[in-house]
Scaffold this active site. Structure first.
Site, mmCIF file in Angstrom:
data_model
loop_
_atom_site.group_PDB
_atom_site.id
_atom_site.type_symbol
_atom_site.label_atom_id
_atom_site.label_comp_id
_atom_site.label_asym_id
_atom_site.label_seq_id
_atom_site.Cartn_x
_atom_site.Cartn_y
_atom_site.Cartn_z
ATOM 1 N N GLY A 1 0.733 -5.055 1.261
ATOM 2 C CA GLY A 1 -0.449 -5.230 0.421
ATOM 3 C C GLY A 1 -0.167 -5.986 -0.870
ATOM 4 N N GLU B 1 4.772 -4.781 7.596
ATOM 5 C CA GLU B 1 3.967 -3.727 8.246
ATOM 6 C C GLU B 1 4.431 -3.421 9.663
ATOM 7 O OE1 GLU B 1 2.719 -6.159 6.408
ATOM 8 O OE2 GLU B 1 1.122 -5.384 5.127
ATOM 9 N N ALA C 1 0.865 -1.172 0.000
ATOM 10 C CA ALA C 1 0.000 0.000 0.000
ATOM 11 C C ALA C 1 0.908 1.230 0.000
ATOM 12 C CB ALA C 1 -0.868 -0.017 1.250
ATOM 13 N N GLU D 1 -0.252 -9.530 0.061
ATOM 14 C CA GLU D 1 -1.647 -9.860 0.368
ATOM 15 C C GLU D 1 -2.478 -10.063 -0.900
ATOM 16 O OE1 GLU D 1 -1.662 -6.448 3.057
ATOM 17 O OE2 GLU D 1 -2.557 -7.737 4.573
#
Ligand code: CAA
Length: 254
Positions: free
Chosen positions: A107, A130, A62, A110
């Site tokens: 992300g 993260e 992200a 993911e």
């Protein structure tokens, strides 16, 4: 931006944001969801591949610069948008393949985890860093990594934020194979899957997605019921008859 290329029944969605190693900002992630929704509903598309533009990154996560400004309500919305991309990949009624051509972090990892299959290039690096930002995986990583690699491996990776190279990713089951060029391997598998019965693939995906949750007995019952119902389909007739007639089946997805 997101490019979608189609060749026969295979669509390749490429995340292309070169100045940020394909990290996803609101515009790019929204566009990815829109394209995935279209591909999910298009019967002419039988397999979807997701990859990143360039040599260096699949998706570096992200967008951290964007996230550094979010308040609680905005962060919840941002999490929900990432979950929607994962949901689309995981539940669309056709196989999805991640061609991990470089960094798949946060992300990015993911998104790959939400796909049905994952292939990595030899120089790929995957992980959930993260924790180093004082946050947690927010697009499915606390759940799907454990489903793919087991809870012990998943906890070690999300707690430490340690990245794994392609060989380790293969060893821990995070990817299905390591290939260069990885997109060629993804296309090869996609072409193979596109020759199979779309009806079988749709139902197997739906049932396999239930394997790690819910009630085992109920899931087996659903499999039994689905197996029986399938005998009303043209594809089952075609597949069984073609074997008996010693010819290759042609599946039409009905
Ligand atoms: N967000 C925003 N920009 C990013 C980015 C990200 N996730 N990852 C890389 N970039 C940008 C860099 O800021 C840099 O841009 P500028 O030159 O404008 O500063 C450009 O991409 C190139 O990156 P680097 O110069 O850092 O390249 P490198 O080769 O030295 O390092 C890297 C590569 C190790 C991947 C490093 O960029 C990095 O650590 N990126 C962050 C990875 C990360 O932590 N991802 C998880 C994000 S959190 C998340 O995804 C939450 C969630 O679960 C939803």
């Amino acid at each position: 931006m997101i490019h979608v290329d189609r060749e026969d029944a295979v669509a390749v969605a490429t995340v292309d944001r070169p100045d940020a190693l394909n990290a996803l900002d609101v515009a790019t992630l929204t566009e990815l969801c829109d394209r995935l929704r279209e591909l999910a509903g298009d019967d002419a598309v039988r397999v979807v591949i997701v990859t990143g533009a360039g040599e260096k990154a699949f998706v570096a996560g992200a967008d951290i610069k964007y996230m550094s400004r979010l308040d609680v309500a905005q962060a919840k919305e941002w999490g929900a948008l990432g979950h929607e991309a994962g949901r689309l990949l995981e539940t669309m009624p056709k196989p999805t393949i991640a061609a991990v051509n470089g960094f798949a972090l946060g992300g990015g990892c993911e998104l790959a985890l939400a796909c049905d299959l994952r292939y990595a290039s030899g120089h790929a690096k995957l992980g959930q860093p993260e924790v180093n930002l004082g946050i947690i995986p927010g697009w499915g990583g606390t759940q799907r990594l454990a489903r793919v690699c087991g809870l012990g491996v998943a906890k070690e990776l999300i707690f430490t934020g340690r990245l794994v190279d392609a060989d380790e990713a293969l060893r821990i089951g995070l990817v299905n194979g390591v290939h260069d060029p990885v997109l060629d391997k993804a296309r090869e598998t996609a072409a193979l899957l596109a020759s199979k019965s779309p009806v079988s693939l749709r139902l197997m995906k739906e049932l396999a997605n239930r394997a790690l949750g819910g009630d085992h007995a109920a899931n087996l019952e659903a499999e039994g019921e689905t197996f029986g119902e399938l005998f009303a389909s043209d594809d089952a007739r075609e597949g069984l008859t073609a074997f008996v007639e010693k010819r290759e089946p042609v599946f039409r997805g009905r």
